[in-house]
Write a protein that holds these residues in place. Sequence first.
Motif, PDB file in Angstrom:
ATOM      1  N   ALA A  54       0.882  -1.248  -0.035  1.00 53.31           N
ATOM      2  CA  ALA A  54       0.000   0.216   0.135  1.00 53.31           C
ATOM      3  C   ALA A  54       0.985   1.163   0.090  1.00 53.31           C
ATOM      4  O   ALA A  54       2.058   1.397   0.778  1.00 53.31           O
ATOM      5  CB  ALA A  54      -1.010   0.044   1.003  1.00 53.31           C
ATOM      6  N   SER A  55       0.440   2.323  -0.781  1.00 52.09           N
ATOM      7  CA  SER A  55       1.325   3.490  -0.936  1.00 52.09           C
ATOM      8  C   SER A  55       0.134   4.567  -0.637  1.00 52.09           C
ATOM      9  O   SER A  55      -1.117   4.206  -0.622  1.00 52.09           O
ATOM     10  CB  SER A  55       1.863   3.582  -2.196  1.00 52.09           C
ATOM     11  OG  SER A  55       2.872   4.606  -2.241  1.00 52.09           O
ATOM     12  N   GLY A  56       0.429   5.845  -0.800  1.00 50.57           N
ATOM     13  CA  GLY A  56      -0.488   6.911  -0.654  1.00 50.57           C
ATOM     14  C   GLY A  56      -1.747   6.909  -1.273  1.00 50.57           C
ATOM     15  O   GLY A  56      -2.854   7.113  -0.814  1.00 50.57           O
ATOM     16  N   THR A  57      -1.543   6.715  -2.489  1.00 47.76           N
ATOM     17  CA  THR A  57      -2.612   6.649  -3.675  1.00 47.76           C
ATOM     18  C   THR A  57      -2.380   5.177  -4.545  1.00 47.76           C
ATOM     19  O   THR A  57      -1.295   4.741  -4.694  1.00 47.76           O
ATOM     20  CB  THR A  57      -2.430   7.754  -4.432  1.00 47.76           C
ATOM     21  OG1 THR A  57      -1.492   8.022  -5.159  1.00 47.76           O
ATOM     22  CG2 THR A  57      -2.578   9.151  -3.773  1.00 47.76           C
ATOM     23  N   LYS A  58      -3.501   5.031  -5.154  1.00 52.20           N
ATOM     24  CA  LYS A  58      -3.499   4.017  -6.128  1.00 52.20           C
ATOM     25  C   LYS A  58      -2.495   4.177  -7.218  1.00 52.20           C
ATOM     26  O   LYS A  58      -1.815   3.442  -7.605  1.00 52.20           O
ATOM     27  CB  LYS A  58      -4.913   3.851  -6.976  1.00 52.20           C
ATOM     28  CG  LYS A  58      -4.970   2.707  -7.841  1.00 52.20           C
ATOM     29  CD  LYS A  58      -6.441   2.815  -8.477  1.00 52.20           C
ATOM     30  CE  LYS A  58      -6.448   1.837  -9.654  1.00 52.20           C
ATOM     31  NZ  LYS A  58      -7.769   1.946 -10.597  1.00 52.20           N
ATOM     32  N   ASP A  59      -2.257   5.640  -7.646  1.00 54.46           N
ATOM     33  CA  ASP A  59      -1.492   5.980  -8.816  1.00 54.46           C
ATOM     34  C   ASP A  59       0.113   5.496  -8.064  1.00 54.46           C
ATOM     35  O   ASP A  59       1.061   5.264  -9.039  1.00 54.46           O
ATOM     36  CB  ASP A  59      -1.714   7.334  -9.057  1.00 54.46           C
ATOM     37  CG  ASP A  59      -2.876   7.659  -9.796  1.00 54.46           C
ATOM     38  OD1 ASP A  59      -3.185   6.683 -10.415  1.00 54.46           O
ATOM     39  OD2 ASP A  59      -3.287   8.812 -10.061  1.00 54.46           O
ATOM     40  N   MET A  60       0.152   5.958  -7.031  1.00 52.57           N
ATOM     41  CA  MET A  60       1.758   5.723  -6.401  1.00 52.57           C
ATOM     42  C   MET A  60       2.019   3.950  -6.307  1.00 52.57           C
ATOM     43  O   MET A  60       2.980   3.711  -6.542  1.00 52.57           O
ATOM     44  CB  MET A  60       1.767   6.291  -5.202  1.00 52.57           C
ATOM     45  CG  MET A  60       1.884   7.725  -5.146  1.00 52.57           C
ATOM     46  SD  MET A  60       1.676   8.635  -3.519  1.00 52.57           S
ATOM     47  CE  MET A  60       3.305   8.047  -2.604  1.00 52.57           C
ATOM     48  N   ALA A  65     -11.323   7.330   3.367  1.00 51.47           N
ATOM     49  CA  ALA A  65     -12.848   7.503   2.909  1.00 51.47           C
ATOM     50  C   ALA A  65     -13.781   7.643   4.022  1.00 51.47           C
ATOM     51  O   ALA A  65     -14.728   6.843   3.957  1.00 51.47           O
ATOM     52  CB  ALA A  65     -13.327   6.767   1.676  1.00 51.47           C
ATOM     53  N   SER A  66     -13.574   8.189   5.344  1.00 50.77           N
ATOM     54  CA  SER A  66     -14.042   8.001   6.485  1.00 50.77           C
ATOM     55  C   SER A  66     -14.329   6.596   6.995  1.00 50.77           C
ATOM     56  O   SER A  66     -15.283   6.342   7.729  1.00 50.77           O
ATOM     57  CB  SER A  66     -15.668   8.688   6.345  1.00 50.77           C
ATOM     58  OG  SER A  66     -16.479   8.019   5.459  1.00 50.77           O
ATOM     59  N   GLU A  67     -13.627   5.738   6.590  1.00 48.61           N
ATOM     60  CA  GLU A  67     -13.615   4.342   7.206  1.00 48.61           C
ATOM     61  C   GLU A  67     -12.459   4.306   8.452  1.00 48.61           C
ATOM     62  O   GLU A  67     -12.150   3.165   8.544  1.00 48.61           O
ATOM     63  CB  GLU A  67     -13.479   3.278   6.291  1.00 48.61           C
ATOM     64  CG  GLU A  67     -14.548   3.267   5.173  1.00 48.61           C
ATOM     65  CD  GLU A  67     -14.695   1.975   4.531  1.00 48.61           C
ATOM     66  OE1 GLU A  67     -14.294   0.792   5.117  1.00 48.61           O
ATOM     67  OE2 GLU A  67     -15.472   1.882   3.340  1.00 48.61           O
ATOM     68  N   GLY A  68     -11.615   5.185   8.654  1.00 48.58           N
ATOM     69  CA  GLY A  68     -10.980   5.202   9.412  1.00 48.58           C
ATOM     70  C   GLY A  68      -9.538   5.246   9.005  1.00 48.58           C
ATOM     71  O   GLY A  68      -9.150   5.320   7.796  1.00 48.58           O
ATOM     72  N   ASP A  69      -8.338   4.937   9.823  1.00 47.80           N
ATOM     73  CA  ASP A  69      -6.972   5.032   9.584  1.00 47.80           C
ATOM     74  C   ASP A  69      -6.695   3.723   8.500  1.00 47.80           C
ATOM     75  O   ASP A  69      -6.877   2.804   8.945  1.00 47.80           O
ATOM     76  CB  ASP A  69      -6.297   5.136  10.908  1.00 47.80           C
ATOM     77  CG  ASP A  69      -4.666   4.790  10.692  1.00 47.80           C
ATOM     78  OD1 ASP A  69      -4.362   5.584   9.582  1.00 47.80           O
ATOM     79  OD2 ASP A  69      -4.022   4.359  11.391  1.00 47.80           O
ATOM     80  N   PRO A  70      -5.977   4.134   7.445  1.00 46.67           N
ATOM     81  CA  PRO A  70      -5.577   3.114   6.585  1.00 46.67           C
ATOM     82  C   PRO A  70      -4.753   2.078   6.916  1.00 46.67           C
ATOM     83  O   PRO A  70      -4.745   0.884   6.672  1.00 46.67           O
ATOM     84  CB  PRO A  70      -5.135   3.814   5.397  1.00 46.67           C
ATOM     85  CG  PRO A  70      -4.925   5.210   5.783  1.00 46.67           C
ATOM     86  CD  PRO A  70      -5.717   5.520   6.897  1.00 46.67           C
ATOM     87  N   ALA A 112      -3.754   4.088   0.027  1.00 50.75           N
ATOM     88  CA  ALA A 112      -4.167   4.133   1.148  1.00 50.75           C
ATOM     89  C   ALA A 112      -5.516   4.927   1.138  1.00 50.75           C
ATOM     90  O   ALA A 112      -6.083   4.971   2.366  1.00 50.75           O
ATOM     91  CB  ALA A 112      -3.131   4.913   2.030  1.00 50.75           C
ATOM     92  N   ASN A 113      -5.645   5.647   0.331  1.00 52.38           N
ATOM     93  CA  ASN A 113      -7.015   6.484   0.140  1.00 52.38           C
ATOM     94  C   ASN A 113      -8.266   5.537  -0.375  1.00 52.38           C
ATOM     95  O   ASN A 113      -9.491   6.240  -0.383  1.00 52.38           O
ATOM     96  CB  ASN A 113      -6.804   7.709  -0.615  1.00 52.38           C
ATOM     97  CG  ASN A 113      -6.369   7.170  -2.201  1.00 52.38           C
ATOM     98  OD1 ASN A 113      -5.912   6.197  -2.505  1.00 52.38           O
ATOM     99  ND2 ASN A 113      -6.492   8.170  -3.163  1.00 52.38           N
TER     100      ASN A 113
END
Length: 169
Positions: A15-21, A98-103, A71-72
């Motif tokens: 897992a990285s910060g974003t899907k693109d990463m 997305a409001s589901e908590g800490d990734p 992670a988003n």
Amino acid sequence: IGYIATRKPAPIMFASGTKDMAEQFSKERLTPAIRDVPAMRKVFPPEDMRTKGNKILYKKFPGGFFVGAGANSPRTMRARAIKYGFADEVDDWHGNAASEGDPLELMRKRLTTFWDSRLLVASTPVNKHNSRITRLYAESDQRRFFVPCLECVEHQVLEWKVDKASKTG
């Protein structure tokens, strides 16, 4: 990832910060490793095969799979049980998927299926006073890796010094 896929096959999440990463990691690091390392080439499908088991963010191998996640994106973070988790550049992660908590906590929950699961968390500290990786390091046992000196065989921690003239270690 190569060691796990070839020696201890099991589900892996990177897992990285974003899907693109995460896609960038897969394209720039994982795909070349699969191409260049014979042992990895044996277990991963050929890159030119666009099958269910071979996509940029999902690669199947005997006994497991690699999945890349942002992670988003809580959907990917909650979708599967994993044995090995790699959390990259966590200081860039936002505290709420997305409001589901800490990734990072979502990722930790994915590891509970396996009694011997492992989570590797890595990052460059961004803000000393509000850094997730600095806090995690402070909460850890702060273990350091000792290596033997090639000349005297005494064990020591490798410390990299930057040559200010060349900006290299």
